[in-house]
Design an enzyme around this catalytic site. Structure first.
Site, PDB file in Angstrom:
ATOM      1  N   HIS A  56     127.145  53.574   3.176  1.00  0.00           N
ATOM      2  CA  HIS A  56     126.448  54.735   3.738  1.00  0.00           C
ATOM      3  C   HIS A  56     124.955  54.619   3.435  1.00  0.00           C
ATOM      4  O   HIS A  56     124.551  53.967   2.465  1.00  0.00           O
ATOM      5  CB  HIS A  56     126.982  56.026   3.128  1.00  0.00           C
ATOM      6  CG  HIS A  56     128.364  56.369   3.564  1.00  0.00           C
ATOM      7  ND1 HIS A  56     128.921  57.617   3.346  1.00  0.00           N
ATOM      8  CD2 HIS A  56     129.318  55.650   4.197  1.00  0.00           C
ATOM      9  CE1 HIS A  56     130.147  57.651   3.832  1.00  0.00           C
ATOM     10  NE2 HIS A  56     130.418  56.460   4.349  1.00  0.00           N
ATOM     11  N   GLU A  58     122.922  56.697   2.103  1.00  0.00           N
ATOM     12  CA  GLU A  58     122.558  57.155   0.760  1.00  0.00           C
ATOM     13  C   GLU A  58     122.859  56.093  -0.293  1.00  0.00           C
ATOM     14  O   GLU A  58     122.063  55.885  -1.220  1.00  0.00           O
ATOM     15  CB  GLU A  58     123.341  58.430   0.393  1.00  0.00           C
ATOM     16  CG  GLU A  58     123.100  59.585   1.325  1.00  0.00           C
ATOM     17  CD  GLU A  58     124.125  59.704   2.435  1.00  0.00           C
ATOM     18  OE1 GLU A  58     124.442  60.846   2.821  1.00  0.00           O
ATOM     19  OE2 GLU A  58     124.619  58.661   2.932  1.00  0.00           O
ATOM     20  N   CYS A  86     128.177  62.976   1.896  1.00  0.00           N
ATOM     21  CA  CYS A  86     129.614  63.149   1.719  1.00  0.00           C
ATOM     22  C   CYS A  86     129.942  63.210   0.227  1.00  0.00           C
ATOM     23  O   CYS A  86     129.067  63.048  -0.634  1.00  0.00           O
ATOM     24  CB  CYS A  86     130.375  62.000   2.388  1.00  0.00           C
ATOM     25  SG  CYS A  86     130.198  60.417   1.519  1.00  0.00           S
ATOM     26  N   CYS A  89     128.977  59.912  -1.674  1.00  0.00           N
ATOM     27  CA  CYS A  89     127.536  59.784  -1.891  1.00  0.00           C
ATOM     28  C   CYS A  89     127.036  60.821  -2.890  1.00  0.00           C
ATOM     29  O   CYS A  89     126.178  60.519  -3.726  1.00  0.00           O
ATOM     30  CB  CYS A  89     126.792  59.890  -0.566  1.00  0.00           C
ATOM     31  SG  CYS A  89     127.151  58.499   0.537  1.00  0.00           S
TER      32      CYS A  89
END
Length: 147
Positions: A56, A58, A86, A89
């Protein structure tokens, strides 16, 4: 003199990263990490390219910023991300002890707020910066996939 380095200024940088993800067929989430008004990490989702569910924006940004700083903690840093992080993260952001998170669009189904995920007690959260633009990019991406 007016400070040009506002949350919107840096969210525009994250949004540019989201557009790059969009062009690559990745879910369009972009992120930048800033310290002292300087971007030290700039990335976007890479889950498709790397065939890695943890890639992701992040997560990529945390790794990049930690490498830049030479340490695992992101104190005095701000993450700008186009979509609410999410649970995964948010957990990594908790452990990084990041000072501030600024996100654009909410993720009502998978975001850390809806999931009840805790952040570090000292982490400040700002939501809704460029929310409409960030949400529209996501909606456009998924609408094209469903044709």
């Amino acid at each position: 003199m007016e400070n040009i380095f506002t949350d919107e200024y840096f969210m525009k940088k994250a949004y540019q990263e989201a557009e790059l993800a969009y062009e690559k067929g990745e879910i369009p989430v972009g992120a930048v990490i800033v310290v002292n008004d300087r971007v030290i990490a700039r990335t976007h989702n890479l889950t498709e390219m790397l065939n890695d569910v943890t890639a992701h924006a992040e997560m990529q940004a945390i790794t990049s910023a930690a490498n830049f700083l030479g340490g695992k903690y992101l104190k005095d840093c701000t993450l700008y991300v186009t979509l609410e992080p999410c649970q995964m993260c948010a957990g990594a952001l908790y452990w990084s002890q990041i000072t501030k998170i600024v996100f654009g669009a909410r993720d009502e189904q998978r975001g850390f707020i809806s999931m009840g995920t805790k952040l570090h007690p000292k982490t400040q959260v700002v939501q809704g910066v460029m929310a409409n633009e960030c949400a529209d990019l996501m909606l456009r991406f998924f609408a094209e996939r469903r044709k």
